[in-house]
Design a protein around this motif. Sequence first.
Motif, PDB file in Angstrom:
ATOM      1  N   LYS A 161       0.808  -1.217   0.000  1.00  0.00           N
ATOM      2  CA  LYS A 161       0.000   0.000   0.000  1.00  0.00           C
ATOM      3  C   LYS A 161       0.846   1.274   0.000  1.00  0.00           C
ATOM      4  CE  LYS A 161      -4.064  -1.988   2.310  1.00  0.00           C
ATOM      5  NZ  LYS A 161      -4.983  -1.876   3.468  1.00  0.00           N
ATOM      6  N   ILE A 162       2.158   1.116   0.057  1.00  0.00           N
ATOM      7  CA  ILE A 162       3.060   2.270   0.075  1.00  0.00           C
ATOM      8  C   ILE A 162       3.469   2.604  -1.358  1.00  0.00           C
ATOM      9  CG2 ILE A 162       5.259   3.155   0.943  1.00  0.00           C
ATOM     10  CD1 ILE A 162       5.033   1.231   3.258  1.00  0.00           C
ATOM     11  N   PRO A 163       3.421   3.868  -1.750  1.00  0.00           N
ATOM     12  CA  PRO A 163       3.818   4.235  -3.122  1.00  0.00           C
ATOM     13  C   PRO A 163       5.251   3.813  -3.428  1.00  0.00           C
ATOM     14  CG  PRO A 163       2.721   6.065  -2.033  1.00  0.00           C
ATOM     15  CD  PRO A 163       2.946   5.024  -0.980  1.00  0.00           C
ATOM     16  N   ALA A 164       5.484   3.428  -4.669  1.00  0.00           N
ATOM     17  CA  ALA A 164       6.816   2.990  -5.095  1.00  0.00           C
ATOM     18  C   ALA A 164       7.842   4.106  -4.967  1.00  0.00           C
ATOM     19  CB  ALA A 164       6.764   2.482  -6.536  1.00  0.00           C
ATOM     20  N   THR A 165       7.391   5.360  -5.095  1.00  0.00           N
ATOM     21  CA  THR A 165       8.316   6.494  -4.971  1.00  0.00           C
ATOM     22  C   THR A 165       8.888   6.609  -3.566  1.00  0.00           C
ATOM     23  OG1 THR A 165       6.357   7.884  -4.590  1.00  0.00           O
ATOM     24  CG2 THR A 165       7.288   7.858  -6.816  1.00  0.00           C
ATOM     25  N   ILE A 166       8.100   6.206  -2.575  1.00  0.00           N
ATOM     26  CA  ILE A 166       8.582   6.203  -1.180  1.00  0.00           C
ATOM     27  C   ILE A 166       9.543   5.042  -0.962  1.00  0.00           C
ATOM     28  CG2 ILE A 166       7.891   5.932   1.235  1.00  0.00           C
ATOM     29  CD1 ILE A 166       7.097   8.618   0.241  1.00  0.00           C
TER      30      ILE A 166
END
Length: 567
Positions: A161-166
């Motif tokens: 659920k965490i964005p790939a950018t993070i």
Amino acid sequence: MGYRALYRVWRPQKFADLVGQQLITQTLKNAIAAKQTSHAYLFTGPRGTGKTSAAKIFAKAINCRHQQAGEPCNQCEICQAITQGRLNDVIEIDAASNNSVDEVRDIREKVKYAPTQADFKVYIIDEVHMLSAGAFNALLKTLEEPPANVVFILATTEPHKIPATIISRTQRFDFRRISDHDLIERMEYILKQEKLTFDPAALKTIAKAAAGGMRDALSMLDQVLSFGHNEVTLKNALLVTGSVSQEQLAAYLTAVFSQETALAFQQLQQLLAAGKDPNQLFEGLIDYCRELLLAQVEKSTASQQLIELAAKVSAETLYQALDILSQQQQAMRFATHQDVYLDVATIKLCQIKSSTNKATAAVVPDKQLTELQAQVAKLQQQLNQLQQGQVADKGLAATKSPAAGSKPSTRPKLKIKPDLNQIYSVLAEASRANLEEIKDVWQDLLNMLAVTQRAVMNVSQPVAASSTAAVVSFQYDFLFEKAAQDQQLQTALLNDLAKLLGKDLKLVFLPQAQWPQIRKKYLLAHKTENNSKAAAAKTSAPSDNNLATAQKIWGTAAKDLIEIKDD
């Protein structure tokens, strides 16, 4: 101070105390000792596996001025302040209740200020996947250009659920479920330190119910101690966890596989009357059927009770039983009256075709047994006489005797053969780094599967991998065939693997016994191919050089006009 729960009293205070995460703790210790720490970390994994504890230990170690080999001293003022939660430079944030853009913007404003006591400000954001999309965007700016004296540690149970950018701006560490063996060892250590008596069988029951979570295991252990006046017994552990004893499971399954429906319902009602949780009962039955399957092929590690029941039931019956139990468990999760699904499962189990069930022949009256034994003895005597007559006839014996030096094959032939073309294509691009990558997440992958699927895959392991595919071997041939035919299992594996690795990866199955021979055959063929290419290059070189020389003299037309012959 009043009573404190065991998981709080025995919370790890140094990396060596973290159970079952040796790879992660060693990496973090080495980075701290070498002063090569990153500005942001992502700790992922199931609940109760040590993510937050590791974050706090990291905060102590990076700020401890007396740390040794990456471990905090736990004696200095900074270490004790972090342990007690009173150091302003270590900030813990629960993203579940602080997930708005304004809260993250507040972090961005305060992160600019230098630490007051410690060398580094450490932000520990728990359940970071709960942040809103806007909050993630606000956090991204800080992770892109962090101050030199700030470290972010993000912890989550749902990394997808965490964005790939993070994720791309952090060092990711995947915490694995803790094995039952490690859970039991830790509980034994704690109970011995507390000078409390315990039954090892009770700890095994608690570890199984904890499903790889240390915090859950210690919480259940706390309940058992309270219930049993500081004494840990198997009976109390079964009551607290809602688990079912092996004897009760064996009695129920024996009745089911013998198609004694009335007796099976009687066993089931006794379990429900004792307050057993229906879901725990399904879990116990599925796990026991898996143990029966393994006992049929590997008896050395199985108990006598398992061996006896496994001898009465065919593998096909157990496959059908696992399918029925899994289907009813899935249907029960959204039902109000869960007992109904146990009744339905019992009837379906008792109706499994008797042609595949050997348990129906297990109960034989003594008189009938005596008659059968007499018939067997008579047949054995006739067989001996027939064999003696064949030995006397040398000509007949010669025609029927096996060839010298030949050994009859005792291994059953596989109905499904491994796909050699796919395996060879993986081996052509395989690398150690790709294999280690999939090995690191393999246990997490198995834990994401349904119980019946995990029973099939539990004795598998990746043995070779490329960037796009991996070869998986199975310890037992029948489980290889089961997995190769199960499209639903293969789909689940590919989807879950994509979540863990962030890329699509194909899987090729083969029996473990065939892997050494297949690998050797590929290596020999690859070596022969390389030798042939080298020889061809060597013989073609003079002609190419001669042609190049001719082209310099007569131009490019020499290629069509000149024929070069080697001596």
